[in-house]
Enzyme design. Sequence first.
Site, short mmCIF file in Angstrom:
data_model
loop_
_atom_site.label_atom_id
_atom_site.label_comp_id
_atom_site.label_asym_id
_atom_site.label_seq_id
_atom_site.Cartn_x
_atom_site.Cartn_y
_atom_site.Cartn_z
N GLU A 62 -5.46 5.65 13.27
CA GLU A 62 -6.58 4.31 13.78
C GLU A 62 -7.69 5.22 14.77
OE1 GLU A 62 -3.40 3.77 14.44
OE2 GLU A 62 -2.39 3.62 15.75
N LYS A 101 1.47 2.09 7.05
CA LYS A 101 1.87 1.65 8.63
C LYS A 101 2.77 2.42 9.02
CE LYS A 101 1.28 -2.80 9.14
NZ LYS A 101 -0.10 -2.71 9.67
N VAL A 130 -5.46 -14.75 9.44
CA VAL A 130 -4.86 -14.02 8.63
C VAL A 130 -4.86 -12.29 9.43
CG1 VAL A 130 -3.67 -12.84 7.32
CG2 VAL A 130 -4.40 -14.79 6.68
N ASP A 176 -6.91 -10.00 14.67
CA ASP A 176 -5.64 -8.93 14.91
C ASP A 176 -5.93 -8.31 16.74
OD1 ASP A 176 -8.39 -7.53 14.86
OD2 ASP A 176 -7.33 -5.90 13.94
N TYR A 209 -0.49 4.81 10.32
CA TYR A 209 -1.35 3.68 11.14
C TYR A 209 0.54 3.89 12.72
CZ TYR A 209 -5.63 2.03 8.38
OH TYR A 209 -6.41 2.22 8.19
N HIS A 223 -1.02 1.71 16.04
CA HIS A 223 -0.73 0.63 17.24
C HIS A 223 0.65 1.05 17.99
CE1 HIS A 223 -3.70 -0.42 14.45
NE2 HIS A 223 -3.83 -0.48 13.28
N ARG A 237 0.91 -1.60 0.10
CA ARG A 237 0.12 -0.30 0.15
C ARG A 237 1.01 1.41 0.21
NH1 ARG A 237 -3.78 -1.25 4.81
NH2 ARG A 237 -2.00 -2.23 5.80
N MET A 248 -5.52 -9.32 6.06
CA MET A 248 -6.45 -9.58 5.30
C MET A 248 -6.06 -8.48 4.62
SD MET A 248 -9.09 -11.20 7.35
CE MET A 248 -10.27 -11.50 6.02
N1 NAD Z 1 -7.50 -9.60 10.19
C1 NAD Z 1 -7.73 -7.98 10.14
O1 NAD Z 1 -7.09 -8.05 8.81
C2 NAD Z 1 -8.65 -7.36 10.36
C3 NAD Z 1 -8.88 -5.99 9.47
C4 NAD Z 1 -9.33 -4.98 9.97
C5 NAD Z 1 -10.10 -4.98 10.67
N2 NAD Z 1 -10.05 -6.19 12.06
C6 NAD Z 1 -11.19 -6.64 13.63
O2 NAD Z 1 -12.06 -7.15 13.16
C7 NAD Z 1 -12.59 -6.75 14.29
C8 NAD Z 1 -14.23 -5.61 13.83
O3 NAD Z 1 -13.55 -4.93 13.48
P1 NAD Z 1 -15.23 -4.27 13.55
O4 NAD Z 1 -15.05 -2.45 12.39
O5 NAD Z 1 -16.73 -4.86 12.02
O6 NAD Z 1 -15.83 -3.45 14.72
P2 NAD Z 1 -17.11 -3.09 14.93
O7 NAD Z 1 -16.77 -2.24 15.55
O8 NAD Z 1 -17.75 -2.04 13.94
O9 NAD Z 1 -17.89 -4.40 14.92
C9 NAD Z 1 -17.79 -5.49 16.30
C10 NAD Z 1 -18.79 -5.54 16.57
O10 NAD Z 1 -19.01 -6.89 17.39
C11 NAD Z 1 -20.27 -6.58 18.32
N3 NAD Z 1 -19.68 -7.16 19.66
C12 NAD Z 1 -19.65 -7.68 20.94
N4 NAD Z 1 -19.65 -8.14 21.76
C13 NAD Z 1 -19.99 -9.40 20.71
C14 NAD Z 1 -20.58 -10.58 21.38
N5 NAD Z 1 -20.05 -10.95 22.48
N6 NAD Z 1 -21.26 -11.23 20.60
C15 NAD Z 1 -21.62 -10.95 19.51
N7 NAD Z 1 -21.20 -9.58 19.26
C16 NAD Z 1 -20.46 -8.77 19.32
C17 NAD Z 1 -20.72 -5.08 18.54
O11 NAD Z 1 -21.95 -4.97 19.20
C18 NAD Z 1 -19.39 -4.59 17.03
O12 NAD Z 1 -20.99 -4.55 16.15
C19 NAD Z 1 -11.87 -5.76 14.70
O13 NAD Z 1 -10.60 -6.50 16.12
C20 NAD Z 1 -11.04 -5.21 13.90
O14 NAD Z 1 -9.42 -4.70 14.47
C21 NAD Z 1 -9.26 -7.24 11.70
#
Ligand code: NAD
Length: 373
Positions: free
Chosen positions: A118, A75, A298, A270, A94, A96, A15, A301
């Site tokens: 972030e 990053k 991953v 993450d 970003y 972190h 990126r 992603m």
């Molecule tokens: N792996 C990757 O590459 C990658 C990329 C982007 C985001 N993420 C991660 O994905 C995760 C979600 O991100 P997001 O932007 O959707 O967050 P978000 O805050 O938009 O959504 C999270 C949702 O989880 C719900 N929640 C909380 N506790 C719960 C439970 N016990 N049961 C059911 N639902 C519950 C919340 O109400 C909320 O609606 C984060 O950890 C983020 O860092 C990972």
Amino acid sequence: MIIGVPKEIKNHEYRVGMVPASVRELVNHGHQVFVETDAGMGIGFTNEDYVAAGAEILPTAADVFAKAEMIVKVKEPQAVERAMLREDQILFTYLHLAPDLPQTEDLVKSGAVCIAYETVTDSRGGLPLLAPMSEVAGRMSIQAGAQALEKSNHGRGMLLGGVPGVEPAKVVVIGGGMVGRSAAQMAVGLGADVVVLDRNIDVLRALDAQFGNKVKAIYSTADALEKHVLEADLVIGGVLIPGAAAPKLVTAEHIKAMKPGSAIVDVAIDQGGCIATSKATTHADPTYIVDDVVHYCVANMPGAVPRTSTFALNNATLPFIINLANKGYKKALLDDANFLKGLNVIKGKVTYKEVAEAFNMEYVDPRTAVENA
Ligand SMILES: NC(=O)c1ccc[n+]([C@@H]2O[C@H](COP(=O)([O-])OP(=O)(O)OC[C@H]3O[C@@H](n4cnc5c(N)ncnc54)[C@H](O)[C@@H]3O)[C@@H](O)[C@H]2O)c1
């Protein structure tokens, strides 16, 4: 203002902080942009594309850091980049910081104004500069899950949408936020049978309004979660409790009891993952098997689709970059309390509570720190 865009140097990071269209916007506002040679090559932007947009190309990152008043990246800065930061510079990327002491110490030492994508908020309490990556990861989770379900990848050998006369796969999405909604949209588009579980009634209402009866939006109790996970062919983990490690909602016993060949994609990896058997994997080796369930975990992603991710990120960051360049950091931050939330370090002071607490450092209120800078 003079803005610098170095080439990203983290392993497999393609990126770039600004695409040529963003450069053109800055130049149109009367600013000067320096881009490191080949900064956009990984996603198909040549030096000529940047020159056509009004940028000047410099041969090394050192040249870019030497000239720029503001550095725009993707990053967190690596050690060699941190060594080039100056106290009269703005860093917008970003960061972190909370789990990263060496970086925090270096940024404090640099004296620079360090604003993290972030932690910028919006008026609804969302994270507008993190959201685009969640949208990418949520959409990708269904692609990744569809592949994991293929027989050659040790999956059940199911097509998500089925075919006429054959039932589609059942996709269970835990968490209906940015990741969950994006995953649901893709899964519905492919014709899967989709359930989304969340604990926030407003989130469930929004899902209902968006998808109607194409998605079953279910309140997430332990009971409902267990029932749907055990029936699932594909589970997507997308929960987030801001600032905290993800709760392990799917247990090792659930995994044992799932259908052989079913798959999970734990996007929340993450934040530690919301599935007990998850451990972070890489794009080079994305999946592993536990109790006949294919796990895809991953941690970055969006890195697999850097071109889409860069555009999505730029769409979100551009208004903030323009604001910083037009107004200068003091006015841009003081005018907008949500943007001020992005400030993590300024002139040797830590202005983000969780970062200061993580390292036992002194916390300074960001408004006071900017006013006194
Ligand atoms: N792996 C990757 O590459 C990658 C990329 C982007 C985001 N993420 C991660 O994905 C995760 C979600 O991100 P997001 O932007 O959707 O967050 P978000 O805050 O938009 O959504 C999270 C949702 O989880 C719900 N929640 C909380 N506790 C719960 C439970 N016990 N049961 C059911 N639902 C519950 C919340 O109400 C909320 O609606 C984060 O950890 C983020 O860092 C990972």
